[in-house]
Scaffold this motif. Structure first.
Motif, PDB file in Angstrom:
ATOM      1  N   LYS A   1       0.746  -1.278   0.022  1.00  0.00           N
ATOM      2  CA  LYS A   1      -0.054   0.042   0.197  1.00  0.00           C
ATOM      3  C   LYS A   1       0.868   1.438  -0.035  1.00  0.00           C
ATOM      4  O   LYS A   1       1.860   1.506   0.708  1.00  0.00           O
ATOM      5  N   PRO A   2       0.504   2.277  -0.865  1.00  0.00           N
ATOM      6  CA  PRO A   2       1.114   3.513  -0.861  1.00  0.00           C
ATOM      7  C   PRO A   2       1.648   4.301   0.203  1.00  0.00           C
ATOM      8  O   PRO A   2       0.513   4.325   1.149  1.00  0.00           O
ATOM      9  N   LEU A   3       2.596   4.624   0.817  1.00  0.00           N
ATOM     10  CA  LEU A   3       2.887   5.394   2.166  1.00  0.00           C
ATOM     11  C   LEU A   3       2.527   6.776   2.057  1.00  0.00           C
ATOM     12  O   LEU A   3       3.348   7.545   2.257  1.00  0.00           O
ATOM     13  N   ILE A   4       1.224   7.135   1.952  1.00  0.00           N
ATOM     14  CA  ILE A   4       0.773   8.700   1.537  1.00  0.00           C
ATOM     15  C   ILE A   4       0.504   8.732   3.081  1.00  0.00           C
ATOM     16  O   ILE A   4      -0.507   8.051   3.648  1.00  0.00           O
ATOM     17  N   GLU A   5       0.830  10.094   3.125  1.00  0.00           N
ATOM     18  CA  GLU A   5       0.478  10.593   4.630  1.00  0.00           C
ATOM     19  C   GLU A   5      -0.537  11.945   4.153  1.00  0.00           C
ATOM     20  O   GLU A   5      -0.173  12.675   3.396  1.00  0.00           O
ATOM     21  N   LYS A   6      -1.838  11.934   5.015  1.00  0.00           N
ATOM     22  CA  LYS A   6      -2.636  12.806   4.544  1.00  0.00           C
ATOM     23  C   LYS A   6      -3.033  13.733   5.928  1.00  0.00           C
ATOM     24  O   LYS A   6      -3.234  12.997   6.942  1.00  0.00           O
ATOM     25  N   ARG A   7      -2.892  14.950   5.810  1.00  0.00           N
ATOM     26  CA  ARG A   7      -3.254  15.801   7.056  1.00  0.00           C
ATOM     27  C   ARG A   7      -4.103  17.044   6.494  1.00  0.00           C
ATOM     28  O   ARG A   7      -3.879  17.507   5.352  1.00  0.00           O
ATOM     29  N   THR A   8      -4.374  17.633   7.673  1.00  0.00           N
ATOM     30  CA  THR A   8      -4.982  18.986   7.404  1.00  0.00           C
ATOM     31  C   THR A   8      -4.308  20.038   8.139  1.00  0.00           C
ATOM     32  O   THR A   8      -3.949  19.837   9.296  1.00  0.00           O
ATOM     33  N   VAL A   9      -4.082  21.412   7.523  1.00  0.00           N
ATOM     34  CA  VAL A   9      -3.543  22.502   8.292  1.00  0.00           C
ATOM     35  C   VAL A   9      -4.735  23.580   8.348  1.00  0.00           C
ATOM     36  O   VAL A   9      -5.186  23.726   7.217  1.00  0.00           O
ATOM     37  N   GLN A  10      -4.697  24.156   9.494  1.00  0.00           N
ATOM     38  CA  GLN A  10      -5.513  25.344   9.682  1.00  0.00           C
ATOM     39  C   GLN A  10      -4.828  26.379   9.004  1.00  0.00           C
ATOM     40  O   GLN A  10      -4.516  27.312   9.968  1.00  0.00           O
ATOM     41  N   ALA A  11      -4.695  26.475   7.766  1.00  0.00           N
ATOM     42  CA  ALA A  11      -3.996  27.998   7.152  1.00  0.00           C
ATOM     43  C   ALA A  11      -4.356  27.797   5.732  1.00  0.00           C
ATOM     44  O   ALA A  11      -4.450  26.679   5.136  1.00  0.00           O
ATOM     45  N   ASN A  12      -4.082  28.994   5.262  1.00  0.00           N
ATOM     46  CA  ASN A  12      -4.425  29.280   3.705  1.00  0.00           C
ATOM     47  C   ASN A  12      -3.386  28.345   2.953  1.00  0.00           C
ATOM     48  O   ASN A  12      -2.137  28.143   3.477  1.00  0.00           O
ATOM     49  N   TRP A  13      -3.746  27.960   1.675  1.00  0.00           N
ATOM     50  CA  TRP A  13      -2.849  27.054   0.996  1.00  0.00           C
ATOM     51  C   TRP A  13      -1.723  27.812   0.556  1.00  0.00           C
ATOM     52  O   TRP A  13      -0.455  27.283   0.660  1.00  0.00           O
ATOM     53  N   LYS A  14      -1.803  29.212   0.500  1.00  0.00           N
ATOM     54  CA  LYS A  14      -0.385  29.967  -0.095  1.00  0.00           C
ATOM     55  C   LYS A  14       0.528  30.077   1.180  1.00  0.00           C
ATOM     56  O   LYS A  14       1.706  30.136   1.058  1.00  0.00           O
ATOM     57  N   THR A  15      -0.199  30.157   2.380  1.00  0.00           N
ATOM     58  CA  THR A  15       0.711  30.273   3.534  1.00  0.00           C
ATOM     59  C   THR A  15       1.542  28.882   3.772  1.00  0.00           C
ATOM     60  O   THR A  15       2.777  28.900   4.006  1.00  0.00           O
ATOM     61  N   TYR A  16       0.920  27.674   3.496  1.00  0.00           N
ATOM     62  CA  TYR A  16       1.520  26.436   3.331  1.00  0.00           C
ATOM     63  C   TYR A  16       2.767  26.608   2.274  1.00  0.00           C
ATOM     64  O   TYR A  16       3.927  26.286   2.895  1.00  0.00           O
ATOM     65  N   GLN A  17       2.330  26.795   1.128  1.00  0.00           N
ATOM     66  CA  GLN A  17       3.266  26.696   0.082  1.00  0.00           C
ATOM     67  C   GLN A  17       4.475  27.658   0.122  1.00  0.00           C
ATOM     68  O   GLN A  17       5.482  27.588   0.041  1.00  0.00           O
ATOM     69  N   GLU A  18       4.300  29.084   0.998  1.00  0.00           N
ATOM     70  CA  GLU A  18       5.159  30.040   1.166  1.00  0.00           C
ATOM     71  C   GLU A  18       6.117  29.489   2.194  1.00  0.00           C
ATOM     72  O   GLU A  18       7.392  29.962   2.202  1.00  0.00           O
ATOM     73  N   ASN A  19       5.766  28.391   2.978  1.00  0.00           N
ATOM     74  CA  ASN A  19       6.714  27.953   4.129  1.00  0.00           C
ATOM     75  C   ASN A  19       7.452  26.857   3.495  1.00  0.00           C
ATOM     76  O   ASN A  19       8.747  26.798   3.581  1.00  0.00           O
ATOM     77  N   ALA A  20       6.664  25.911   2.785  1.00  0.00           N
ATOM     78  CA  ALA A  20       7.196  24.652   2.601  1.00  0.00           C
ATOM     79  C   ALA A  20       8.352  24.392   1.842  1.00  0.00           C
ATOM     80  O   ALA A  20       9.386  23.976   2.533  1.00  0.00           O
ATOM     81  N   SER A  21       8.616  24.844   0.675  1.00  0.00           N
ATOM     82  CA  SER A  21       9.877  24.781  -0.038  1.00  0.00           C
ATOM     83  C   SER A  21      10.420  26.203  -0.767  1.00  0.00           C
ATOM     84  O   SER A  21      11.046  26.148  -1.495  1.00  0.00           O
ATOM     85  N   ILE A  22       9.904  27.354  -0.151  1.00  0.00           N
ATOM     86  CA  ILE A  22      10.098  28.516  -0.398  1.00  0.00           C
ATOM     87  C   ILE A  22      10.836  29.304   0.619  1.00  0.00           C
ATOM     88  O   ILE A  22      11.742  30.054   0.212  1.00  0.00           O
TER      89      ILE A  22
END
Ligand SMILES: [Fe+2]
Length: 402
Positions: free
Chosen positions: A201-222
């Motif tokens: 079974k694929p080892l996919i992790e799913k989770r929810t953050v209480q933040a705007n998608w851009k706030t997540y993207q601006e942090n993650a690899s930026i």
């Protein structure tokens, strides 16, 4: 500025986003928390671009079907008998009911729940029993009325199912080329395979953050500067923050089209990351690639590549302040069959559990602080924030395309 855009941002705010970085400001607070901005963003950012929605390995075999909601629409992904993954609006034209009600594996055809209309795996209506009283009625019984499921443009790349809701985004490979050109020389991206558990079974992790998608993207690899303060892994490193004693960056930027990325060489960060045990994700599996990458593919994917793996992160918003995340790592085929694979993958996951937790605290705090009446837009640190500036400009440019 058109009327819809003028309803969610002032001309001054817009001009500040598009200014050269030393003078520029970020997107304004309402871009991260406002319902009106979010609704416009669904139309002007997500509908227009190639948007990653799920990992293709979730639908591994012909006849695998998965219904899901996206931007408040019921959709369904179907792996066809030709092996191709397709996405449809999950609604039967005749009765307005969902065509697929639950995730299923290996179907030969799709029989709708409400009135028994039968679809093949490419969304074509093939039978309509009793629709005109004939128990064997075919699609011709509808006498030209639309019977098929409505398909959405979709493509499978880098293990991700992408869709383009408005069908006008252009060839996905044109969108992906800057990314391929950046990382493809170091990493054998086309032969990497998803990490699977002992049951396959694929080892996919799913989770929810209480933040705007851009706030997540601006942090993650930026975001480069936060690493040394937010993360224990990087606090221990003599090489982070990524600036040398004489003030030279220990990173290189890449910004072209959809790509917003930074690269770091083994020389710049070799002491920062844990040693590699598995065959690497490079073109020679016995040699670690010289470069690691933190890449963001605008709008909603980011992909770090380091030594043995490519980690793909998909960020799908469900509300202005809520983002659903999916994570999966991809390795060389020789790595996933290696005796130590599961132990190594578990160790990497443990590391990311910590990193994700540390980042979640930061981005949810940013999201929460957007309510402040004294904060409208923030300025940039010119040494560090080119990528953030670029990402905000990509959003703004799409919002301006009326
Ligand atoms: Fe982080």
């Amino acid at each position: 500025m058109d009327d819809k855009l003028a309803g969610v941002i002032t001309q001054d705010e817009r001009d500040a986003v598009m200014a050269p970085m030393v003078d520029a400001m970020s997107l304004p607070a309402q871009a991260y928390a406002g319902d009106a901005w979010y609704a416009l963003e669904v139309d002007r950012v997500f509908a227009r671009n190639w948007t990653g929605i799920l990992f293709a390995c979730e639908l591994h075999d012909p006849g695998d079907v998965k219904p899901f909601d996206l931007f408040d629409m019921p959709l369904v992904a179907v792996r066809g008998s030709d092996g191709r993954l397709r996405v449809f609006h999950n609604i039967v034209p005749y009765d307005g009911c969902q065509a697929v009600m639950a995730e299923r594996k290996g179907l030969a055809e799709i029989e709708s729940y409400y009135h028994g209309l039968v679809y093949d795996l490419s969304g074509k209506l093939i039978r309509a029993p009793y629709w005109n009283t004939d128990p064997n009625a075919g699609p011709e019984a509808l006498e030209g009325r639309e019977g098929d499921l409505a398909e959405i443009a979709s493509e499978e790349r880098m293990g991700v199912l992408f869709i383009n809701l408005d069908g006008k985004a252009g060839a996905i490979d044109d969108w992906l080329d800057p990314w391929r050109n950046l990382v493809g020389g170091e990493y054998a991206i086309d032969r990497l395979v998803p990490a699977l558990d002992a049951e396959g079974k694929p080892l996919i992790e799913k989770r929810t953050v209480q933040a705007n998608w851009k706030t997540y993207q601006e942090n993650a690899s930026i975001n480069l500067l936060h690493e040394a303060f937010t993360h224990e892994l990087y606090r221990k490193s003599p090489e982070v923050p990524r600036v040398s004693e004489d003030g030279e960056p220990r990173f290189e930027l890449a910004m072209e089209g959809s790509l917003v990325a930074f690269a770091h060489s083994r020389q710049m960060s070799g002491q920062t990351y844990p040693p590699i045990v598995l065959p690497t994700a490079g073109h020679d599996i016995t040699v670690a690639p010289d470069w690691g990458f933190f890449t963001t593919l605008y709008p909603n994917i980011n992909v770090p590549l380091l030594d043995a793996f490519m980690k793909v992160n998909i960020a799908v918003p469900t509300a202005p302040g809520v983002t659903e995340l999916q994570h999966l790592r991809f390795y060389a085929p020789e790595a996933v069959t290696h005796a130590d694979f599961l132990a190594e993958e578990a160790a990497v996951q443990e590391l990311f559990d910590v990193v994700h937790h540390e980042d979640r605290i930061a981005i949810e705090a940013v999201q929460s602080a957007r309510r402040s009446p004294v904060w409208r837009q923030h300025y940039y640190a010119p040494f560090w924030d080119d990528l953030h500036h670029r990402f905000n400009q990509l959003v703004m440019a799409d919002m301006e395309r009326g």
